[in-house]
Design an enzyme around this catalytic site. Structure first.
Site, mmCIF file in Angstrom:
data_model
loop_
_atom_site.group_PDB
_atom_site.id
_atom_site.type_symbol
_atom_site.label_atom_id
_atom_site.label_comp_id
_atom_site.label_asym_id
_atom_site.label_seq_id
_atom_site.Cartn_x
_atom_site.Cartn_y
_atom_site.Cartn_z
ATOM 1 N N TYR A 36 0.825 -0.996 -0.009
ATOM 2 C CA TYR A 36 0.082 0.135 -0.160
ATOM 3 C C TYR A 36 0.983 1.243 0.075
ATOM 4 O O TYR A 36 2.204 1.192 0.597
ATOM 5 C CB TYR A 36 -0.922 -0.146 1.262
ATOM 6 C CG TYR A 36 -1.812 -1.130 1.361
ATOM 7 C CD1 TYR A 36 -3.291 -0.792 0.769
ATOM 8 C CD2 TYR A 36 -1.722 -2.320 1.942
ATOM 9 C CE1 TYR A 36 -3.948 -1.834 1.078
ATOM 10 C CE2 TYR A 36 -2.445 -3.295 2.083
ATOM 11 C CZ TYR A 36 -3.917 -2.994 1.508
ATOM 12 O OH TYR A 36 -4.791 -4.265 1.586
ATOM 13 N N HIS A 84 -6.661 1.230 -1.760
ATOM 14 C CA HIS A 84 -6.314 -0.348 -2.061
ATOM 15 C C HIS A 84 -4.984 -0.607 -2.400
ATOM 16 O O HIS A 84 -4.260 0.405 -2.605
ATOM 17 C CB HIS A 84 -7.022 -0.628 -3.266
ATOM 18 C CG HIS A 84 -8.802 -0.610 -2.855
ATOM 19 N ND1 HIS A 84 -9.309 -1.598 -2.226
ATOM 20 C CD2 HIS A 84 -9.731 0.228 -3.305
ATOM 21 C CE1 HIS A 84 -10.668 -1.419 -2.115
ATOM 22 N NE2 HIS A 84 -10.808 -0.256 -2.887
ATOM 23 N N LYS A 96 -4.552 -5.040 -9.349
ATOM 24 C CA LYS A 96 -3.235 -5.047 -8.621
ATOM 25 C C LYS A 96 -2.275 -5.528 -9.722
ATOM 26 O O LYS A 96 -2.730 -6.186 -10.519
ATOM 27 C CB LYS A 96 -3.435 -6.156 -7.420
ATOM 28 C CG LYS A 96 -4.124 -5.735 -6.244
ATOM 29 C CD LYS A 96 -4.121 -6.580 -5.259
ATOM 30 C CE LYS A 96 -5.080 -6.453 -4.241
ATOM 31 N NZ LYS A 96 -5.946 -5.097 -4.028
#
Length: 131
Positions: free
Chosen positions: A27, A36, A82
Site C-alpha cells: 500500500y 487499495h 493489482k
C-alpha cells in the site's frame, strides 16, 4: 523477513496477501485505511549459491513454478486491479564462525539484512485487445 524489510525501507505499507494468494500486499502512504493496495507480491527464496538460480525445493510447493499457479495469480491480480511482483530473495552465504572471548569457535553472528540479494520482476498479463 528480508523481503518485508526491503519493501518497508522503500516506503511501502506491507500487509499480508493471503486473501489474494500472495505473500504481501503493498500500500502507498496511509496504508489500507486510505486506498487499495497497488501490488501483490510473491516471495520465493533462492538457494544461497550465487551461480545457481534455483529455488530451494523444500521451501516452496511444486505449484509455485507451474504455469497454472502463475495464470491463477495473474487472473486474481487483474480482477482486483493489482500488479503482480515476483520477488526473489537470495540469502548470503553462511556466516563464518567468530571466536568468542575464550578462543573457542562456538559463536556465529546472524547475517545482516543488507547482505541479502533481492530481485523484483513485475508480471503483467498479456491482453490481446489492449492497444
Amino acid at each position: 523477513y528480508a523481503a518485508y524489510y526491503y519493501y518497508r525501507a522503500k516506503g511501502w505499507v506491507v500487509r499480508s496477501g493471503i486473501k489474494f494468494g500472495t505473500d504481501f500486499l503493498l500500500y502507498g502512504r496511509g496504508g489500507p485505511a486510505r486506498s487499495h493496495s497497488q501490488y501483490s507480491v510473491v516471495v520465493r527464496r533462492l538457494s544461497g549459491d550465487a551461480d545457481d538460480g534455483e529455488e530451494l525445493p523444500h521451501e516452496q510447493p511444486h505449484l509455485s513454478r507451474s504455469w497454472q499457479y502463475m495464470a491463477a495469480l495473474s487472473r486474481v491480480c487483474t480482477q482486483t486491479r493489482k500488479s503482480l511482483i515476483m520477488c526473489s530473495v537470495r540469502p548470503p552465504p553462511p556466516p563464518g564462525e567468530m571466536p568468542d572471548a575464550a578462543g573457542d569457535t562456538g559463536l556465529s553472528l546472524p547475517p545482516d539484512l543488507s547482505q541479502y540479494e533481492i530481485q523484483e520482476v513485475l508480471v503483467e498479463r498479456f491482453d490481446a485487445n489492449a492497444k
